[in-house]
Design a protein around this motif. Structure first.
Motif, PDB file in Angstrom:
ATOM      1  N   ILE A 144       1.898   3.957   5.156  1.00 31.86           N
ATOM      2  CA  ILE A 144       2.721   4.705   4.193  1.00 31.86           C
ATOM      3  C   ILE A 144       1.815   5.357   3.164  1.00 31.86           C
ATOM      4  O   ILE A 144       0.836   4.757   2.709  1.00 31.86           O
ATOM      5  N   TYR A 145       2.121   6.588   2.822  1.00 33.58           N
ATOM      6  CA  TYR A 145       1.330   7.329   1.839  1.00 33.58           C
ATOM      7  C   TYR A 145       2.281   8.080   0.928  1.00 33.58           C
ATOM      8  O   TYR A 145       2.925   9.045   1.339  1.00 33.58           O
ATOM      9  N   ARG A 146       2.371   7.621  -0.309  1.00 34.88           N
ATOM     10  CA  ARG A 146       3.254   8.291  -1.267  1.00 34.88           C
ATOM     11  C   ARG A 146       2.393   9.085  -2.228  1.00 34.88           C
ATOM     12  O   ARG A 146       1.712   8.522  -3.084  1.00 34.88           O
ATOM     13  N   VAL A 150       9.441  14.648 -12.178  1.00 34.40           N
ATOM     14  CA  VAL A 150       8.081  14.745 -11.649  1.00 34.40           C
ATOM     15  C   VAL A 150       7.947  16.156 -11.082  1.00 34.40           C
ATOM     16  O   VAL A 150       8.691  16.527 -10.182  1.00 34.40           O
ATOM     17  N   ALA A 178       0.845  -1.191   0.000  1.00 34.06           N
ATOM     18  CA  ALA A 178       0.000   0.000   0.000  1.00 34.06           C
ATOM     19  C   ALA A 178       0.877   1.236   0.000  1.00 34.06           C
ATOM     20  O   ALA A 178       2.076   1.170   0.250  1.00 34.06           O
ATOM     21  N   GLY A 179       0.249   2.362  -0.287  1.00 37.89           N
ATOM     22  CA  GLY A 179       0.941   3.637  -0.187  1.00 37.89           C
ATOM     23  C   GLY A 179       1.873   3.942  -1.339  1.00 37.89           C
ATOM     24  O   GLY A 179       2.672   4.860  -1.247  1.00 37.89           O
ATOM     25  N   GLN A 180       1.789   3.193  -2.427  1.00 37.44           N
ATOM     26  CA  GLN A 180       2.609   3.526  -3.592  1.00 37.44           C
ATOM     27  C   GLN A 180       1.969   4.700  -4.325  1.00 37.44           C
ATOM     28  O   GLN A 180       0.769   4.932  -4.218  1.00 37.44           O
ATOM     29  N   HIS A 181       2.786   5.440  -5.065  1.00 37.94           N
ATOM     30  CA  HIS A 181       2.237   6.620  -5.743  1.00 37.94           C
ATOM     31  C   HIS A 181       1.624   6.198  -7.081  1.00 37.94           C
ATOM     32  O   HIS A 181       2.194   6.421  -8.136  1.00 37.94           O
ATOM     33  N   GLU A 182       0.435   5.582  -7.008  1.00 41.11           N
ATOM     34  CA  GLU A 182      -0.292   5.075  -8.164  1.00 41.11           C
ATOM     35  C   GLU A 182       0.493   3.936  -8.807  1.00 41.11           C
ATOM     36  O   GLU A 182       1.673   4.064  -9.048  1.00 41.11           O
ATOM     37  N   ARG A 228       8.268  14.056  -4.430  1.00 41.04           N
ATOM     38  CA  ARG A 228       8.437  12.609  -4.219  1.00 41.04           C
ATOM     39  C   ARG A 228       8.419  12.279  -2.734  1.00 41.04           C
ATOM     40  O   ARG A 228       9.337  11.624  -2.221  1.00 41.04           O
ATOM     41  N   PRO A 229       7.410  12.748  -2.025  1.00 44.20           N
ATOM     42  CA  PRO A 229       7.409  12.485  -0.584  1.00 44.20           C
ATOM     43  C   PRO A 229       6.868  11.103  -0.245  1.00 44.20           C
ATOM     44  O   PRO A 229       6.035  10.555  -0.957  1.00 44.20           O
ATOM     45  N   ILE A 230       7.365  10.568   0.843  1.00 45.06           N
ATOM     46  CA  ILE A 230       6.838   9.326   1.402  1.00 45.06           C
ATOM     47  C   ILE A 230       6.339   9.667   2.799  1.00 45.06           C
ATOM     48  O   ILE A 230       7.136   9.924   3.700  1.00 45.06           O
ATOM     49  N   TYR A 262       7.014   7.987  -9.937  1.00 45.52           N
ATOM     50  CA  TYR A 262       8.371   8.470 -10.190  1.00 45.52           C
ATOM     51  C   TYR A 262       9.441   7.398 -10.124  1.00 45.52           C
ATOM     52  O   TYR A 262      10.611   7.713 -10.013  1.00 45.52           O
TER      53      TYR A 262
END
Lengths: 485, 529
Positions: free
Chosen positions: B317-319, A130, A83-87, B328-330, A104
């Protein structure tokens, strides 16, 4: 990603069809899966895992593994893998790892402790720009025949290239090296291979794109949108920067000026085939998906449908025909994959870009019922017309009558403005329709062909040997090149 | 107010003039599929000119229909015949159309003038470009009541205040009439350090209960017939709307609005709502929240809330894009109320905060554009700027390399991001390579953030560390405090061997660097000077 859309209730063509006439669901059945209620399963990518499992990547940045999706829908099981990947706009499985393409980076994910969840998120490359603009989507492929991954990078806001390599296709070598491969990308939403391993991506209507398209990613080529030309300075392998295409021109004309310009292999005719082209699937199931082996199946987010594409190569250029294939998916299709059993898994979302399907998100499966629809199987360009083959024997009388066909040819303005109307209409006459000896092919002779035009063919008068109409009686052939023989 | 609030750019203009047609400028909001004005009021029979300013990247139009028209259905039906729709410029063939714009290409404008229908009512408007109608619609109210101030005058005072002064004891620098009856700030040469008193008459159409709303940057006070109805004094942004009721008799009332501007951003918003008319601005600037629903705007002025990510027993986690954390924050929400954003472009800790983690609504509703503010309390950027953690300095007094503003979101030079690994408790360890040195950066929690807990950061450097390499632990106003340092009086940092050099807290880069972060306890005796 999806750049054009419509939301509404689908009005099935069935209302217009005679009661006894076959319908799509006689041949291809859509199964809709329930998905976990704790998430919005906005499927944006799908990959096959060992043991018949699947991985679903979502717009919310989750990756779910799915068991049993190839069998009874009620028994399907989901596990959250990451979870929490950027799309997650690309998934590729290799040697026990799942490679993801997110906003990215391309990363290798691995479940090292065997609890079904990824522990390792090992970045292979992140060396593209990005800017923080939401539209800079990054779509990734599976591994190609050389072991490389391909990524297509949407322009900033789908218009400009504000930061490195927006509007480019790149290859990711196994060591993580990023190789600029094609310029001219606008707003991609899918990337995959044909049966020979050639790479195609789908692009969406907008500036320099009169319509959504299916495009061949030939290394070194320019795919049409000049917004990212500035990055030729950082891509010495690509040679000098091409000359700029002229605004309000035609693709066929600009090809003469801009030698790197590769025309779309197929225009996914806007408003007719779809509005917002997305995933690409090649039928490599060796007949398990029906009679359309090695053809491409291309989805549409806005229309919530899948269309069928037959490609050929003429004078070194890929081109071909698109037919409607299957509609009625529940949401806007984005991610899709076919398994070795010839089942297509498809999912998507209508978030931000409405879709006919009507549901906010979906995960579905398409199975061939085993019945063969009466369809045009292949359509090939000839110096003076087209040659059609059919999935079933034709009625030689109707198929041999030029009056059973209607045709029209048109093109789009190649321009910096958003989209284009259909222009430069030509109404060719069909002078001859000759049925082949096997009764499964017809050779059509046209009084003229127009290079660069989409040639539209309607076969409303053609019947099968058993008297059935063609299930999808419309075809749109993008005639980039006219064969010499 | 010094901070800049992004939505100020969205403030729109509705200007009224009696001689010319009333001009209503409606902008499309970039990448949001919305108009910035979703609700406006006009008088029956008036000439109105609507300017549709399409700053978005997609084509849009604006079609106004008779009251009761289901514009969503109309737009949906249009796509039953996509080809015809395209050729018609997406104009449904429907007799209930009142007025419309052309299809406006991205970054273009169109204007159209029409006579407002005589029949009062709510006239829906919509963008019929495929897929837009569901979000892109609004209401034109045709109402006999178009309440504006009459005899509006302004008096401008110069002065540097932190609260509204007693204007009665001051002489105005200049004064005059405000011709269009809308309270506004004419900037001219004045941007900072001034105050304005507006006076005028407001005609209440009938006896009844009215509501007055104000927002200002900075202080605003509204008086009716000499009595304060609502005020929001002090230095602040326009984010908060304050409202108060008032009973008015039918007829004219004296209105007085006092306003002052300290420094930086400015703005004033005054509106009223009557027994039979909706919230109507008396200012040239409409408050973006007020134009939607009159709700009080909270911290998250981007307007999308409602999907807070809850942290249970494992980190979440939230990207995605987070305000002040690069592109590009995590984001990591740890159990115990510790939260951070780690910037995978600068390879550094970008933000720390405690309490709630983050609301994903901005990115998970609609297309998801924009940077999400964090949810919790005491947010702090220890490095002050987008900057790298490690650098080689000629001397520790040298300036720390900070990314140029335009490169703040680009990948830091000399650094290679390698990803992260989750341990058995799902705590991440971030990894990167700097000058051939493999660096890992992880955070562990001790206790709870709300009650004296600490975040323990450990960097491990493997390989040949260059000479004169330092880590910048923090930057800002640094004060020695107990076993460490207080950064901008907001965050306590302790690290062995760290020293203050100017505004930088540096520690020589060794094989292992351990840093403790905690929030100062407001109840403890401070060691500050």
């Amino acid at each position: 990603m999806m750049k054009f859309s419509a939301f509404l209730i689908i009005s099935f063509a069935s209302a217009l069809v005679h009661a006894a006439d076959p319908k799509e669901s006689d041949f291809y059945k859509i199964t809709t899966f329930d998905t976990p209620l704790e998430t919005a399963m906005e499927v944006s990518s799908i990959e096959l895992l060992p043991g018949g499992k699947l991985a679903l990547g979502t717009r919310r940045g989750e990756i779910w593994t799915v068991s049993g999706a190839n069998a009874e829908a009620a028994k399907v099981q989901y596990q959250l893998y990451a979870a929490g990947q950027h799309e997650v706009m690309g998934l590729a499985w290799k040697d026990g790892s799942l490679f993801t393409t997110n906003r990215y980076e391309v990363a290798r994910l691995k479940d090292e402790d065997g609890d079904g969840r990824a522990d390792l998120f090992d970045t292979l490359t992140d060396k593209w720009g990005v800017s923080g603009d939401y539209h800079e989507y990054s779509f990734g492929s599976r591994f190609d025949k050389n072991g490389d991954l391909w990524i297509v990078l949407c322009l900033t806001g789908s218009f400009n290239s504000d930061i490195d390599f927006r509007g480019w296709a790149m290859r990711v070598k196994p060591d993580g090296t990023l190789v600029p491969t094609c310029s001219g990308i606008r707003s991609p939403a899918g990337i995959d291979f044909d049966a020979d391993g050639e790479v195609y991506y789908s692009d969406n209507q907008g500036p320099w794109h009169g319509s959504s398209t299916l495009q061949h990613l030939k290394p070194g080529s320019f795919q049409g949108h000049p917004g990212g030309f500035v990055w030729y300075d950082k891509a010495p392998n690509m040679g000098p920067r091409p000359v700029e295409p002229k605004d309000k021109s035609r693709m066929v004309k600009e090809r003469e000026r801009v030698k790197e310009l590769l025309p779309p292999a197929v225009y996914m005719v806007h408003g007719k085939i779809g509005n917002s082209t997305s995933f690409i699937v090649c039928d490599t199931s060796k007949g398990k998906f029906g009679p359309f082996q090695k053809q491409l199946f291309v989805a549409d987010q806005c229309f919530s449908n899948i269309s069928r594409v037959f490609l050929e190569e003429v004078n070194g250029i890929k081109q071909g025909v698109v037919f409607p294939f299957l509609q009625g998916f529940k949401s806007g299709l984005i991610g899709g994959r076919m398994n070795e059993n010839g089942q297509i898994f498809a999912g998507g979302s209508d978030r931000g870009w409405g879709a006919k399907g009507g549901k906010p998100h979906s995960f579905e499966r398409v199975d061939w019922t085993g019945k063969v629809p009466f369809e045009v199987h292949e359509m090939r360009a000839r110096p003076d017309g087209f040659e059609l083959t059919f999935t079933e024997p034709v009625d030689p009388v109707s198929a041999g009558n030029p009056a059973s066909y209607k045709t029209r040819a048109f093109t789009y303005i190649y321009q910096a403005d958003y989209g284009s109307p259909e222009v430069d209409d030509v109404i060719p006459q069909i002078t001859k329709a000759v049925v082949g000896a096997d009764n499964k092919s017809v050779r059509l002779t046209f009084d003229k062909l127009t290079k660069g035009h989409v040639h539209e063919l309607h076969l409303d008068g053609v019947k099968s040997a058993s008297g059935l109409p063609v299930l999808h009686a419309s075809a749109y052939y993008t005639l980039n090149e006219i064969p010499a023989k | 107010m010094r901070r800049s609030f992004p939505f100020l750019a969205l403030l729109l203009t509705v200007s009224v003039s009696t001689a010319e047609p009333q001009v209503i400028t409606i902008k499309t909001l970039r990448a949001q599929m919305r108009y910035d004005v979703a609700d406006f009021t006009v008088k029956p029979g008036d000439e109105v000119k609507i300017v549709l300013d399409n700053v978005d990247d997609m084509p849009h139009n604006l079609l106004i229909y008779q009251p009761g028209t289901d514009v969503l259905d109309l737009a949906a039906k249009l796509m039953d015949k996509p080809e015809e729709a395209f050729k018609s410029g997406y104009v449904p063939n429907d007799p209930r159309l009142v007025a419309r714009s052309k299809l406006v290409q991205p970054k273009a404008k169109d204007e159209f003038t029409f006579k407002v229908p005589e029949k009062p009512g709510v006239y829906p408007f919509v963008c019929t470009f495929p897929g837009h109608a569901a979000l892109m619609n609004g209401r034109m109210r045709v109402s006999l009541v178009t309440p504006v101030l009459t005899g509006l005058k302004f008096a401008l005072y110069e002065g540097k205040w932190e609260k509204l002064p007693d204007f009665n004891g001051l002489s105005p620098h200049r004064q005059g009439d405000v011709s269009d009856g809308l309270i506004q700030i004419k900037l001219d040469d004045y941007k900072n350090h001034f105050g304005i008193v507006y006076t005028g008459k407001l005609k209440a159409p009938k006896d009844g209960d009215y509501t007055f709303s104000i927002a200002g940057d900075d202080g605003v006070r509204l008086l009716i017939d000499g009595k304060t109805v609502v005020e929001h004094d002090g230095v602040h942004a326009v984010t908060e709307i304050k409202s108060a009721p008032a009973k008015l008799k039918a007829g004219e009332h004296d209105v007085r609005v006092e306003y002052f501007q300290a420094e930086g951003e400015l703005g004033i918003y005054v509106a009223w709502k009557g027994p039979d008319f909706p919230n109507t601005a008396l200012t040239k600037w409409l408050h973006p929240e007020a134009s939607l629903n009159g709700k009080v705007a909270g911290k998250q002025n981007a307007g999308k809330t409602g999907i807070p990510l809850l942290v249970g027993t494992e980190p979440v986690i939230y990207r995605n894009f987070i305000v002040n954390a690069g592109a590009r924050p995590i984001g990591v929400g740890y159990p115990g109320g510790f939260n951070l954003a780690w910037d995978a472009a600068q390879m550094n800790l970008a933000l720390l905060w405690r309490g709630g983690f983050i609301d994903a609504a901005l990115h998970w509703i609609d297309r998801g554009g924009g940077d999400q503010p964090t949810m919790g309390l005491d947010e702090k950027r220890p490095s002050g700027d987008a900057s790298v953690p490690l650098a080689v300095l000629e001397s520790p007094d040298a300036a720390w390399p900070v990314a140029e503003k335009k490169k703040a979101k680009a990948l830091a030079e000399g650094y290679d991001w390698k990803g992260y690994r989750l341990d058995a408790r799902r705590f991440p360890t971030f990894a990167y390579v700097w000058k051939g040195v493999k660096v890992s950066d992880r955070f562990d929690t001790i206790g709870a953030a709300e009650s004296g807990g600490k975040l323990l950061r450990t960097l491990v450097l493997e390989g040949a560390i260059p000479a004169n390499a330092y880590m910048r632990v923090a930057a800002g106003n640094l004060q020695p405090d107990r076993d460490g340092f207080l950064v901008d009086s907001a965050l306590h940092v302790s690290v062995s061997g760290a020293k203050i050099f100017g505004n930088n807290l540096l520690v020589p880069a060794g094989a292992e660097i351990k840093i403790n972060y905690s929030w100062p306890d407001p109840n403890a005796t401070t060691t500050q000077k």
